[in-house]
Design an enzyme around this catalytic site. Structure first.
Site, PDB file in Angstrom:
ATOM      1  N   THR A 126      62.112  43.691  42.994  1.00  0.00           N
ATOM      2  CA  THR A 126      60.838  44.104  43.590  1.00  0.00           C
ATOM      3  C   THR A 126      60.108  45.176  42.793  1.00  0.00           C
ATOM      4  O   THR A 126      60.742  46.028  42.155  1.00  0.00           O
ATOM      5  CB  THR A 126      61.091  44.637  45.019  1.00  0.00           C
ATOM      6  OG1 THR A 126      59.942  45.334  45.479  1.00  0.00           O
ATOM      7  CG2 THR A 126      62.256  45.603  45.067  1.00  0.00           C
ATOM      8  N   GLU A 128      58.913  47.633  44.082  1.00  0.00           N
ATOM      9  CA  GLU A 128      59.275  48.931  44.673  1.00  0.00           C
ATOM     10  C   GLU A 128      60.252  49.696  43.767  1.00  0.00           C
ATOM     11  O   GLU A 128      60.406  50.902  43.920  1.00  0.00           O
ATOM     12  CB  GLU A 128      59.892  48.738  46.053  1.00  0.00           C
ATOM     13  CG  GLU A 128      58.873  48.489  47.142  1.00  0.00           C
ATOM     14  CD  GLU A 128      57.969  49.693  47.421  1.00  0.00           C
ATOM     15  OE1 GLU A 128      58.496  50.766  47.750  1.00  0.00           O
ATOM     16  OE2 GLU A 128      56.748  49.557  47.291  1.00  0.00           O
ATOM     17  N   TYR A 151      65.073  51.697  50.158  1.00  0.00           N
ATOM     18  CA  TYR A 151      64.913  50.272  49.852  1.00  0.00           C
ATOM     19  C   TYR A 151      64.817  50.070  48.337  1.00  0.00           C
ATOM     20  O   TYR A 151      65.545  49.260  47.753  1.00  0.00           O
ATOM     21  CB  TYR A 151      63.663  49.716  50.545  1.00  0.00           C
ATOM     22  CG  TYR A 151      63.287  48.326  50.073  1.00  0.00           C
ATOM     23  CD1 TYR A 151      63.945  47.208  50.555  1.00  0.00           C
ATOM     24  CD2 TYR A 151      62.271  48.140  49.125  1.00  0.00           C
ATOM     25  CE1 TYR A 151      63.608  45.931  50.108  1.00  0.00           C
ATOM     26  CE2 TYR A 151      61.926  46.873  48.678  1.00  0.00           C
ATOM     27  CZ  TYR A 151      62.601  45.774  49.166  1.00  0.00           C
ATOM     28  OH  TYR A 151      62.276  44.516  48.714  1.00  0.00           O
ATOM     29  N   LYS A 155      67.547  48.217  45.679  1.00  0.00           N
ATOM     30  CA  LYS A 155      67.179  47.066  44.841  1.00  0.00           C
ATOM     31  C   LYS A 155      67.388  47.358  43.346  1.00  0.00           C
ATOM     32  O   LYS A 155      67.545  46.434  42.552  1.00  0.00           O
ATOM     33  CB  LYS A 155      65.723  46.675  45.119  1.00  0.00           C
ATOM     34  CG  LYS A 155      65.515  45.996  46.480  1.00  0.00           C
ATOM     35  CD  LYS A 155      65.908  44.515  46.442  1.00  0.00           C
ATOM     36  CE  LYS A 155      65.534  43.803  47.711  1.00  0.00           C
ATOM     37  NZ  LYS A 155      65.739  42.349  47.638  1.00  0.00           N
TER      38      LYS A 155
HETATM   39  P1  NAP Z   1      61.772  38.827  54.902  1.00  0.00           P
HETATM   40  O1  NAP Z   1      60.670  38.022  55.503  1.00  0.00           O
HETATM   41  O2  NAP Z   1      62.099  40.159  55.454  1.00  0.00           O
HETATM   42  O3  NAP Z   1      63.094  37.919  54.960  1.00  0.00           O
HETATM   43  C1  NAP Z   1      64.349  38.446  54.676  1.00  0.00           C
HETATM   44  C2  NAP Z   1      65.411  37.600  55.356  1.00  0.00           C
HETATM   45  O4  NAP Z   1      66.691  38.172  55.065  1.00  0.00           O
HETATM   46  C3  NAP Z   1      65.279  37.560  56.880  1.00  0.00           C
HETATM   47  O5  NAP Z   1      65.161  36.230  57.312  1.00  0.00           O
HETATM   48  C4  NAP Z   1      66.586  38.187  57.350  1.00  0.00           C
HETATM   49  O6  NAP Z   1      67.171  37.538  58.424  1.00  0.00           O
HETATM   50  C5  NAP Z   1      67.514  37.975  56.178  1.00  0.00           C
HETATM   51  N1  NAP Z   1      68.618  38.940  56.239  1.00  0.00           N
HETATM   52  C6  NAP Z   1      68.539  40.273  56.439  1.00  0.00           C
HETATM   53  N2  NAP Z   1      69.758  40.817  56.465  1.00  0.00           N
HETATM   54  C7  NAP Z   1      70.636  39.805  56.271  1.00  0.00           C
HETATM   55  C8  NAP Z   1      72.041  39.751  56.199  1.00  0.00           C
HETATM   56  N3  NAP Z   1      72.809  40.840  56.343  1.00  0.00           N
HETATM   57  N4  NAP Z   1      72.629  38.554  55.983  1.00  0.00           N
HETATM   58  C9  NAP Z   1      71.887  37.435  55.866  1.00  0.00           C
HETATM   59  N5  NAP Z   1      70.538  37.422  55.940  1.00  0.00           N
HETATM   60  C10 NAP Z   1      69.923  38.606  56.137  1.00  0.00           C
HETATM   61  O7  NAP Z   1      61.542  39.004  53.345  1.00  0.00           O
HETATM   62  P2  NAP Z   1      60.572  38.170  52.354  1.00  0.00           P
HETATM   63  O8  NAP Z   1      59.234  38.793  52.379  1.00  0.00           O
HETATM   64  O9  NAP Z   1      60.743  36.736  52.584  1.00  0.00           O
HETATM   65  O10 NAP Z   1      61.198  38.581  50.948  1.00  0.00           O
HETATM   66  C11 NAP Z   1      62.274  37.843  50.384  1.00  0.00           C
HETATM   67  C12 NAP Z   1      63.028  38.733  49.424  1.00  0.00           C
HETATM   68  O11 NAP Z   1      62.165  39.183  48.393  1.00  0.00           O
HETATM   69  C13 NAP Z   1      63.626  39.994  50.025  1.00  0.00           C
HETATM   70  O12 NAP Z   1      64.847  40.227  49.362  1.00  0.00           O
HETATM   71  C14 NAP Z   1      62.643  41.085  49.673  1.00  0.00           C
HETATM   72  O13 NAP Z   1      63.300  42.333  49.605  1.00  0.00           O
HETATM   73  C15 NAP Z   1      62.170  40.610  48.325  1.00  0.00           C
HETATM   74  N6  NAP Z   1      60.801  40.964  47.936  1.00  0.00           N
HETATM   75  C16 NAP Z   1      59.772  40.681  48.778  1.00  0.00           C
HETATM   76  C17 NAP Z   1      58.477  40.946  48.379  1.00  0.00           C
HETATM   77  C18 NAP Z   1      57.301  40.624  49.251  1.00  0.00           C
HETATM   78  O14 NAP Z   1      56.203  41.147  48.983  1.00  0.00           O
HETATM   79  N7  NAP Z   1      57.454  39.768  50.256  1.00  0.00           N
HETATM   80  C19 NAP Z   1      58.245  41.487  47.095  1.00  0.00           C
HETATM   81  C20 NAP Z   1      59.331  41.729  46.266  1.00  0.00           C
HETATM   82  C21 NAP Z   1      60.613  41.449  46.682  1.00  0.00           C
HETATM   83  P3  NAP Z   1      66.723  37.761  59.931  1.00  0.00           P
HETATM   84  O15 NAP Z   1      65.726  36.676  60.102  1.00  0.00           O
HETATM   85  O16 NAP Z   1      68.009  37.584  60.611  1.00  0.00           O
HETATM   86  O17 NAP Z   1      66.174  39.135  60.051  1.00  0.00           O
HETATM   87  O1  F7E Z   2      53.164  48.487  52.993  1.00  0.00           O
HETATM   88  C1  F7E Z   2      50.751  51.191  53.615  1.00  0.00           C
HETATM   89  C2  F7E Z   2      52.190  51.572  53.250  1.00  0.00           C
HETATM   90  O2  F7E Z   2      54.963  47.648  54.477  1.00  0.00           O
HETATM   91  C3  F7E Z   2      52.155  48.406  52.014  1.00  0.00           C
HETATM   92  C4  F7E Z   2      57.897  44.558  51.100  1.00  0.00           C
HETATM   93  O3  F7E Z   2      57.774  43.166  51.085  1.00  0.00           O
HETATM   94  O4  F7E Z   2      56.384  44.783  49.253  1.00  0.00           O
HETATM   95  C5  F7E Z   2      56.606  45.179  50.591  1.00  0.00           C
HETATM   96  O5  F7E Z   2      56.731  46.594  50.679  1.00  0.00           O
HETATM   97  C6  F7E Z   2      51.390  49.714  51.935  1.00  0.00           C
HETATM   98  C7  F7E Z   2      52.286  50.949  51.870  1.00  0.00           C
HETATM   99  O6  F7E Z   2      54.725  46.755  52.116  1.00  0.00           O
HETATM  100  C8  F7E Z   2      50.573  50.928  57.210  1.00  0.00           C
HETATM  101  O7  F7E Z   2      52.348  52.982  53.278  1.00  0.00           O
HETATM  102  C9  F7E Z   2      49.424  51.847  55.638  1.00  0.00           C
HETATM  103  O8  F7E Z   2      51.750  51.827  50.927  1.00  0.00           O
HETATM  104  O9  F7E Z   2      53.105  46.098  53.787  1.00  0.00           O
HETATM  105  P1  F7E Z   2      53.996  47.211  53.437  1.00  0.00           P
HETATM  106  P2  F7E Z   2      55.487  47.554  50.968  1.00  0.00           P
HETATM  107  O10 F7E Z   2      56.033  48.830  51.458  1.00  0.00           O
HETATM  108  O11 F7E Z   2      54.597  47.590  49.786  1.00  0.00           O
HETATM  109  C10 F7E Z   2      57.418  45.155  48.326  1.00  0.00           C
HETATM  110  C11 F7E Z   2      57.048  44.637  46.973  1.00  0.00           C
HETATM  111  C12 F7E Z   2      58.772  44.768  48.793  1.00  0.00           C
HETATM  112  O12 F7E Z   2      59.655  44.491  47.991  1.00  0.00           O
HETATM  113  C13 F7E Z   2      59.069  44.969  50.238  1.00  0.00           C
HETATM  114  O13 F7E Z   2      60.203  44.198  50.636  1.00  0.00           O
HETATM  115  O14 F7E Z   2      50.639  49.850  53.140  1.00  0.00           O
HETATM  116  N1  F7E Z   2      50.460  51.225  55.047  1.00  0.00           N
HETATM  117  N2  F7E Z   2      49.468  51.693  56.962  1.00  0.00           N
HETATM  118  C14 F7E Z   2      51.198  50.630  55.999  1.00  0.00           C
HETATM  119  N3  F7E Z   2      52.285  49.859  55.931  1.00  0.00           N
HETATM  120  C15 F7E Z   2      52.795  49.357  57.084  1.00  0.00           C
HETATM  121  N4  F7E Z   2      53.875  48.555  57.036  1.00  0.00           N
HETATM  122  N5  F7E Z   2      52.218  49.660  58.301  1.00  0.00           N
HETATM  123  C16 F7E Z   2      51.107  50.434  58.420  1.00  0.00           C
HETATM  124  O15 F7E Z   2      50.610  50.685  59.515  1.00  0.00           O
END
Ligand code: NAP
Ligand code: F7E
Length: 324
Positions: A126, A128, A151, A155
């Site tokens: 990620t 992050e 987090y 990672k």
């Molecule tokens: P998500 O919607 O939060 O899905 C994560 C899944 O992981 C959920 O279905 C969750 O299951 C499952 N999980 C959590 N803990 C587990 C455990 N102990 N054993 C088995 N399964 C478990 O995440 P996503 O947005 O699809 O992202 C997919 C991956 O990419 C994640 O690893 C995330 O950190 C990474 N990532 C995401 C983004 C983004 O912008 N979306 C960017 C960079 C990296 P439950 O349904 O049971 O909660």
């Molecule tokens: O926040 C700001 C917050 O929670 C984005 C995950 O998929 O992407 C995701 O992480 C921004 C941050 O995503 C609210 O402070 C303002 O600056 O949607 P987010 P994230 O933290 O960028 C990365 C790449 C991953 O890997 C992660 O798994 O938005 N923000 N107001 C807020 N964020 C939330 N959630 N809620 C608010 O009310």
């Protein structure tokens, strides 16, 4: 023989999009889910996949469940998408975040090494991990890591463990360093979905405002459907490697809010947004912007959906969902 893939995190956002892509390519797809008394199948159903993915039980924190699964399935490819992925919760649940996101990866890699060393492995890394670090505004494969949350730190461990299994044992392991990607399947806690759901509620008279935190943070947002293609391409490359995946554009949270409200014809969006300190983070990542030229050159990958199209798609989907 058809290729087999095991996708962890199958019930999340990315899992269903990736499963759809792989099934279209002829794969047999297994999806790892935790045990539930009532599984939430909504995202798989949204893409019409609830009957086509073979669901298997296991937990990333339970090494024996992973050893067993890899021994039995011996998939051609493992996509490890499971994680405690919400940055905001990772301060309060740092141990759990580490157990799932760091140790879970070690368990999975060990299972592959012991029982199926020809299996290719994708790690969901990620942006992050970059946190505060950037090179003239951008982040790419050469940018140092400076994570700002438990987090991000969890990672970084799994990123390096993935590299280390490649270097130590010659396994095909790859890191996709993905920047934020969103969709109608995004979890409701994440800021984009929270905004589009709130905007849809305001349009339908179900809510009056949206409470948010830091509106100045900048993110490089893309569409999840495009980003799973990059995951697939990385696994088809001749040599395993690590790639940054993002759009190259960055936008403040306030820009997302503005565009989402514009979709329902509201221009004075400030009247509908309140700032609540509970949604601010102990340490923020202020600016993320990908330089994904390596993926473009080596994998031929480029995102298709624009920022504006993404906002529109998500607002429309939430209005439709609420009208149902
Ligand atoms: P998500 O919607 O939060 O899905 C994560 C899944 O992981 C959920 O279905 C969750 O299951 C499952 N999980 C959590 N803990 C587990 C455990 N102990 N054993 C088995 N399964 C478990 O995440 P996503 O947005 O699809 O992202 C997919 C991956 O990419 C994640 O690893 C995330 O950190 C990474 N990532 C995401 C983004 C983004 O912008 N979306 C960017 C960079 C990296 P439950 O349904 O049971 O909660
Ligand atoms: O926040 C700001 C917050 O929670 C984005 C995950 O998929 O992407 C995701 O992480 C921004 C941050 O995503 C609210 O402070 C303002 O600056 O949607 P987010 P994230 O933290 O960028 C990365 C790449 C991953 O890997 C992660 O798994 O938005 N923000 N107001 C807020 N964020 C939330 N959630 N809620 C608010 O009310």
């Amino acid at each position: 023989m058809a290729k087999t893939a095991l996708i962890t995190g199958i019930l999340g956002q990315d899992g269903p999009y990736l499963a759809k892509l792989l099934i279209e390519k002829g794969y047999k797809v297994y999806g790892l889910m935790r045990r539930y008394s009532q599984p939430h199948m909504g995202n798989l159903k949204f893409l019409g996949l609830d009957k086509t993915v073979e669901l298997v039980e296991g937990d990333l924190t339970d090494e024996s469940s992973l050893l067993n699964l890899i021994k039995i399935v011996r998939p051609s490819e493992v996509y490890n998408l499971a994680a405690q992925s919400f940055v905001g919760s990772s301060w309060d649940q740092a141990k759990l975040t580490t157990e799932i996101n760091s140790l879970g990866v070690l368990y999975l890699l060990n299972s592959i090494k012991f029982f199926s060393p020809t299996t290719k492995y994708y790690q969901a890394s990620t942006s992050e991990m970059f946190g505060l670090a950037n090179d003239g505004g951008y982040q790419d494969e050469n940018t140092n890591f400076h994570p700002r949350s438990p987090y991000g730190i969890s990672k970084v461990y799994s990123y390096w463990m993935t590299v280390n299994f490649r270097e130590s044992y010659g396994l095909f392991t790859t890191n996709g360093i993905l920047f934020n990607h969103e969709s109608p399947l995004r979890g409701i806690q994440f800021v984009t979905r929270k905004i589009t759901d709130g905007v849809a509620r305001i349009k339908l008279g179900l809510a009056e405002n949206i409470a948010l935190g830091n509106l100045d943070a900048k993110r490089d947002w893309g569409f999840a459907g495009d980003y799973v293609e990059a995951m697939y391409l990385m696994m088809q490359a001749e040599q395993p490697d690590d790639y940054v995946i993002g759009s190259g554009e960055t936008h403040a949270v306030s820009e997302f809010v503005k565009l989402a409200f514009a979709e329902i014809g509201i221009t004075d969006w400030e009247k509908y947004v309140t700032i609540d300190a509970r949604f601010k983070r102990p340490a923020e990542v202020p600016h993320l912007q990908a330089r994904a030229s390596k993926a473009e050159t080596k994998l031929g990958w480029k995102p298709k959906v624009t920022f504006q199209e993404l906002v529109k798609m998500m607002v429309e989907a939430d209005i439709k969902r609420l009208q149902k």
